[in-house]
Design a protein around this motif. Structure first.
Motif, PDB file in Angstrom:
ATOM      1  N   ASP A 116       0.842  -1.199   0.000  1.00  0.00           N
ATOM      2  CA  ASP A 116       0.000   0.000   0.000  1.00  0.00           C
ATOM      3  C   ASP A 116       0.879   1.252   0.000  1.00  0.00           C
ATOM      4  O   ASP A 116       1.902   1.311   0.686  1.00  0.00           O
ATOM      5  CB  ASP A 116      -0.904   0.037   1.239  1.00  0.00           C
ATOM      6  CG  ASP A 116      -2.076  -0.916   1.141  1.00  0.00           C
ATOM      7  OD1 ASP A 116      -2.328  -1.435   0.040  1.00  0.00           O
ATOM      8  OD2 ASP A 116      -2.736  -1.141   2.178  1.00  0.00           O
ATOM      9  N   GLU A 117       0.458   2.255  -0.744  1.00  0.00           N
ATOM     10  CA  GLU A 117       1.243   3.485  -0.856  1.00  0.00           C
ATOM     11  C   GLU A 117       0.667   4.577   0.046  1.00  0.00           C
ATOM     12  O   GLU A 117      -0.552   4.697   0.190  1.00  0.00           O
ATOM     13  CB  GLU A 117       1.258   3.973  -2.299  1.00  0.00           C
ATOM     14  CG  GLU A 117       1.952   3.013  -3.255  1.00  0.00           C
ATOM     15  CD  GLU A 117       1.823   3.418  -4.718  1.00  0.00           C
ATOM     16  OE1 GLU A 117       2.432   2.744  -5.571  1.00  0.00           O
ATOM     17  OE2 GLU A 117       1.102   4.413  -4.994  1.00  0.00           O
ATOM     18  N   SER A 118       1.566   5.360   0.612  1.00  0.00           N
ATOM     19  CA  SER A 118       1.181   6.550   1.374  1.00  0.00           C
ATOM     20  C   SER A 118       1.904   7.744   0.770  1.00  0.00           C
ATOM     21  O   SER A 118       3.130   7.715   0.603  1.00  0.00           O
ATOM     22  CB  SER A 118       1.570   6.411   2.851  1.00  0.00           C
ATOM     23  OG  SER A 118       0.784   5.439   3.492  1.00  0.00           O
ATOM     24  N   GLY A 136       5.207  -2.503   5.843  1.00  0.00           N
ATOM     25  CA  GLY A 136       5.219  -3.013   4.485  1.00  0.00           C
ATOM     26  C   GLY A 136       4.666  -2.058   3.463  1.00  0.00           C
ATOM     27  O   GLY A 136       4.490  -2.419   2.294  1.00  0.00           O
ATOM     28  N   GLY A 137       4.376  -0.830   3.873  1.00  0.00           N
ATOM     29  CA  GLY A 137       3.865   0.155   2.943  1.00  0.00           C
ATOM     30  C   GLY A 137       4.972   0.807   2.143  1.00  0.00           C
ATOM     31  O   GLY A 137       6.165   0.636   2.420  1.00  0.00           O
ATOM     32  N   ARG A 164      -2.929   2.032  -5.777  1.00  0.00           N
ATOM     33  CA  ARG A 164      -2.393   1.469  -4.536  1.00  0.00           C
ATOM     34  C   ARG A 164      -2.345   2.489  -3.400  1.00  0.00           C
ATOM     35  O   ARG A 164      -1.946   2.149  -2.280  1.00  0.00           O
ATOM     36  CB  ARG A 164      -0.960   0.939  -4.768  1.00  0.00           C
ATOM     37  CG  ARG A 164      -0.835  -0.176  -5.812  1.00  0.00           C
ATOM     38  CD  ARG A 164      -1.670  -1.402  -5.459  1.00  0.00           C
ATOM     39  NE  ARG A 164      -1.335  -1.970  -4.164  1.00  0.00           N
ATOM     40  CZ  ARG A 164      -0.447  -2.954  -3.981  1.00  0.00           C
ATOM     41  NH1 ARG A 164       0.206  -3.444  -5.008  1.00  0.00           N
ATOM     42  NH2 ARG A 164      -0.227  -3.438  -2.772  1.00  0.00           N
ATOM     43  N   THR A 165      -2.742   3.714  -3.662  1.00  0.00           N
ATOM     44  CA  THR A 165      -2.662   4.748  -2.627  1.00  0.00           C
ATOM     45  C   THR A 165      -3.669   4.460  -1.509  1.00  0.00           C
ATOM     46  O   THR A 165      -4.867   4.328  -1.758  1.00  0.00           O
ATOM     47  CB  THR A 165      -2.942   6.142  -3.212  1.00  0.00           C
ATOM     48  OG1 THR A 165      -2.021   6.403  -4.277  1.00  0.00           O
ATOM     49  CG2 THR A 165      -2.783   7.204  -2.138  1.00  0.00           C
ATOM     50  N   LYS A 166      -3.175   4.384  -0.281  1.00  0.00           N
ATOM     51  CA  LYS A 166      -4.021   4.168   0.889  1.00  0.00           C
ATOM     52  C   LYS A 166      -4.182   5.447   1.713  1.00  0.00           C
ATOM     53  O   LYS A 166      -5.274   5.736   2.209  1.00  0.00           O
ATOM     54  CB  LYS A 166      -3.426   3.048   1.763  1.00  0.00           C
ATOM     55  CG  LYS A 166      -4.162   2.775   3.086  1.00  0.00           C
ATOM     56  CD  LYS A 166      -5.574   2.269   2.899  1.00  0.00           C
ATOM     57  CE  LYS A 166      -5.658   0.872   2.331  1.00  0.00           C
ATOM     58  NZ  LYS A 166      -5.296  -0.203   3.256  1.00  0.00           N
ATOM     59  N   TRP A 167      -3.089   6.215   1.869  1.00  0.00           N
ATOM     60  CA  TRP A 167      -3.109   7.397   2.712  1.00  0.00           C
ATOM     61  C   TRP A 167      -2.487   8.599   2.015  1.00  0.00           C
ATOM     62  O   TRP A 167      -1.548   8.459   1.233  1.00  0.00           O
ATOM     63  CB  TRP A 167      -2.309   7.164   4.000  1.00  0.00           C
ATOM     64  CG  TRP A 167      -2.962   6.340   5.057  1.00  0.00           C
ATOM     65  CD1 TRP A 167      -2.765   5.012   5.302  1.00  0.00           C
ATOM     66  CD2 TRP A 167      -3.906   6.786   6.039  1.00  0.00           C
ATOM     67  NE1 TRP A 167      -3.518   4.600   6.371  1.00  0.00           N
ATOM     68  CE2 TRP A 167      -4.227   5.670   6.845  1.00  0.00           C
ATOM     69  CE3 TRP A 167      -4.500   8.021   6.317  1.00  0.00           C
ATOM     70  CZ2 TRP A 167      -5.127   5.759   7.912  1.00  0.00           C
ATOM     71  CZ3 TRP A 167      -5.390   8.107   7.376  1.00  0.00           C
ATOM     72  CH2 TRP A 167      -5.701   6.977   8.169  1.00  0.00           C
ATOM     73  N   GLN A 198     -10.702   5.718  -2.456  1.00  0.00           N
ATOM     74  CA  GLN A 198      -9.914   4.742  -1.709  1.00  0.00           C
ATOM     75  C   GLN A 198      -8.867   5.396  -0.818  1.00  0.00           C
ATOM     76  O   GLN A 198      -8.253   4.720   0.025  1.00  0.00           O
ATOM     77  CB  GLN A 198      -9.216   3.765  -2.666  1.00  0.00           C
ATOM     78  CG  GLN A 198      -7.839   4.199  -3.202  1.00  0.00           C
ATOM     79  CD  GLN A 198      -7.922   5.171  -4.373  1.00  0.00           C
ATOM     80  OE1 GLN A 198      -8.982   5.705  -4.681  1.00  0.00           O
ATOM     81  NE2 GLN A 198      -6.801   5.380  -5.043  1.00  0.00           N
ATOM     82  N   VAL A 199      -8.661   6.707  -0.966  1.00  0.00           N
ATOM     83  CA  VAL A 199      -7.576   7.380  -0.254  1.00  0.00           C
ATOM     84  C   VAL A 199      -8.069   7.929   1.086  1.00  0.00           C
ATOM     85  O   VAL A 199      -9.022   8.705   1.149  1.00  0.00           O
ATOM     86  CB  VAL A 199      -6.989   8.535  -1.102  1.00  0.00           C
ATOM     87  CG1 VAL A 199      -5.846   9.222  -0.336  1.00  0.00           C
ATOM     88  CG2 VAL A 199      -6.491   8.019  -2.445  1.00  0.00           C
ATOM     89  N   LEU A 200      -7.386   7.521   2.162  1.00  0.00           N
ATOM     90  CA  LEU A 200      -7.627   8.075   3.493  1.00  0.00           C
ATOM     91  C   LEU A 200      -6.747   9.305   3.691  1.00  0.00           C
ATOM     92  O   LEU A 200      -5.663   9.394   3.098  1.00  0.00           O
ATOM     93  CB  LEU A 200      -7.304   7.036   4.565  1.00  0.00           C
ATOM     94  CG  LEU A 200      -8.114   5.732   4.527  1.00  0.00           C
ATOM     95  CD1 LEU A 200      -7.494   4.692   5.452  1.00  0.00           C
ATOM     96  CD2 LEU A 200      -9.555   5.993   4.916  1.00  0.00           C
ATOM     97  N   ILE A 201      -7.187  10.227   4.520  1.00  0.00           N
ATOM     98  CA  ILE A 201      -6.421  11.452   4.766  1.00  0.00           C
ATOM     99  C   ILE A 201      -6.029  11.513   6.227  1.00  0.00           C
ATOM    100  O   ILE A 201      -6.893  11.409   7.117  1.00  0.00           O
ATOM    101  CB  ILE A 201      -7.237  12.718   4.406  1.00  0.00           C
ATOM    102  CG1 ILE A 201      -7.688  12.684   2.951  1.00  0.00           C
ATOM    103  CG2 ILE A 201      -6.416  13.975   4.680  1.00  0.00           C
ATOM    104  CD1 ILE A 201      -9.122  12.194   2.763  1.00  0.00           C
ATOM    105  N   LEU A 202      -4.734  11.668   6.481  1.00  0.00           N
ATOM    106  CA  LEU A 202      -4.236  11.875   7.829  1.00  0.00           C
ATOM    107  C   LEU A 202      -3.778  13.325   7.930  1.00  0.00           C
ATOM    108  O   LEU A 202      -2.809  13.717   7.281  1.00  0.00           O
ATOM    109  CB  LEU A 202      -3.085  10.908   8.148  1.00  0.00           C
ATOM    110  CG  LEU A 202      -2.586  10.877   9.603  1.00  0.00           C
ATOM    111  CD1 LEU A 202      -2.021   9.499   9.935  1.00  0.00           C
ATOM    112  CD2 LEU A 202      -1.553  11.957   9.906  1.00  0.00           C
ATOM    113  N   SER A 203      -4.498  14.109   8.711  1.00  0.00           N
ATOM    114  CA  SER A 203      -4.170  15.519   8.874  1.00  0.00           C
ATOM    115  C   SER A 203      -3.509  15.719  10.234  1.00  0.00           C
ATOM    116  O   SER A 203      -4.163  15.658  11.281  1.00  0.00           O
ATOM    117  CB  SER A 203      -5.430  16.390   8.765  1.00  0.00           C
ATOM    118  OG  SER A 203      -5.090  17.755   8.805  1.00  0.00           O
TER     119      SER A 203
END
Length: 403
Positions: A116-118, A136-137, A164-167, A198-203
């Motif tokens: 998974d990509e961030s 493993g990201g 593959r972007t997760k975050w 599919q993309v989560l956001i961490l602010s």
């Protein structure tokens, strides 16, 4: 045969902590070293906060708490988000952990699968890519240089997103650059993210109260409410209340994600120590005058450092908009020769030279994904910063052009 897990092969120790340890090692040898590697306020924790922890311990608040935090502290966090950010969260959408870093760690452990990509816009906080790799990201780090104010643009974000972007990680005000996103800039990024469900956001909003030049803080959650169901807002008491060592962070986000993060926490550290939660409760619900007092000092120190760096040939520093760091450009020093004949090939060499010749600890920009820069913390006394700048100026003046 090594007994260490293979996942650790790609993970490096914290660069800022390593820089601080190098400074401490030199100091232990008898040198007068100014350590500007770690970022933490030099102010004491306000007395009423320390007293709350003491009273809690004496009152017997020394047992396990719920993994997600005490009901009182979670309610106070929810009220903080309502009062300061215009956001409404319920108790099951709030979680408390041992600092904002553990919040991020728990979130990644709960969500990231192999490959998974961030997206981590560079310059980024040094721990972001290492935590992603630990699970493993794959860190994806588009460079956001001084030409964009060290901010991610919608065009760069759109180009970085893949299936593959997760975050996506956002940090405002930013460490190390001090960059602050306006509401319009956040909404422009939100428009791109709306096309990629599919993309989560961490602010990461840990520096929200440390803003300069009259700027107002806007939470990503307030700017993009339509993305609420995939936004995790990370914050804590460390920076705003001078509580770095108390280790209390908190987050708000989707209930399902927060429940998973609490599960992770329940099987690792169990919870934050009860007296520490009592201290955080006092910070959030007690007098808030320390916030403006600290901010004024940080802005004064920012101005001092910006003015000082401007007088040193070969260095550059756009005025940071927030936080308490100076991300100093050192392109003008690359290729210079030190008094002992060493050529400065990169910003790691520059930081090493400043430590060993000026006795000033800093962190090379490569650790944050953008070179050539070095970061110093400005969260220390004016006289210490003045002396550090004097030492840096003398060390730079002793460099020579290559023959």
């Amino acid at each position: 045969m090594s007994y260490l897990a293979s996942r650790l092969a790609a993970v490096k120790p914290s660069a800022s902590m390593a820089a601080s340890m190098a400074a401490k090692a030199l100091r232990a040898k008898g040198f007068d070293v100014i350590d500007l590697g770690l970022g933490e306020p030099d102010f004491p924790t306000p007395p009423h906060i320390a007293e709350a922890a003491h009273k809690a311990a004496l009152a017997g608040e020394t047992l396990y708490t719920a993994a997600a935090g005490t009901p009182a502290l979670r309610a106070a966090v929810a009220e903080k988000f309502r009062r300061e950010n215009g956001l409404d969260y319920t108790a099951d959408e709030i979680v408390v952990a041992n600092g904002a870093k553990q919040i991020i760690f728990n979130a990644l452990m709960a969500t990231v699968n192999e490959g998974d990509e961030s997206i981590l816009p560079a310059p980024y906080f040094v721990s972001y890519p290492e935590m992603v790799k630990l699970f493993g990201g794959v860190p994806v780090s588009p460079v956001c240089g001084a030409d964009t104010g060290f901010r991610l643009t919608p065009e760069v974000l759109g180009a970085a997103i893949t299936p593959r972007t997760k975050w996506l990680f956002l940090n405002t005000p930013g460490n190390p650059s001090g960059a602050v996103y306006s509401k319009a800039q956040l909404q422009a990024l939100g428009a791109v993210l709306a096309r990629h469900p599919q993309v989560l956001i961490l602010s990461d909003e840990i520096y929200e109260h440390i803003l300069f030049d009259g700027r107002d803080f806007v939470s990503f959650g307030a700017a993009c409410p339509e993305l609420r169901d995939r936004t995790l807002i990370v914050n804590g008491v460390a920076k705003a209340y001078a509580m770095t060592g108390w280790r209390v962070g908190y987050a708000a986000g989707p209930a399902a994600l927060l429940k998973a993060m609490s599960t992770v926490q329940s099987q690792s550290v169990t919870s934050v120590a009860a007296p520490m939660q009592a201290a955080a409760l006092a910070a959030l619900t007690g007098p808030q005058d320390c916030i403006s007092r600290f901010r004024e000092a940080f802005e004064r120190r920012r101005d001092l450092v910006v003015a000082g760096v401007a007088k040193i040939p070969g260095l550059s520093l756009p005025p940071p908009e927030g936080a308490f760091y100076a991300y100093i450009g050192c392109a003008g020093l690359i290729g210079k020769v030190t008094p002992d004949g060493r050529t400065l090939a990169n910003d790691a060499d520059v930081s090493d030279y400043l430590l060993n010749h000026a006795h000033v600890g800093s962190v090379p920009g490569a650790a944050y994904g953008v070179s050539p820069f070095f970061r110093i913390s400005t969260a220390t006394a004016d006289e210490v910063l003045t002396e550090a700048l004097s030492r840096i100026a003398k060390a730079v003046a002793n460099l020579k052009d290559p023959t």
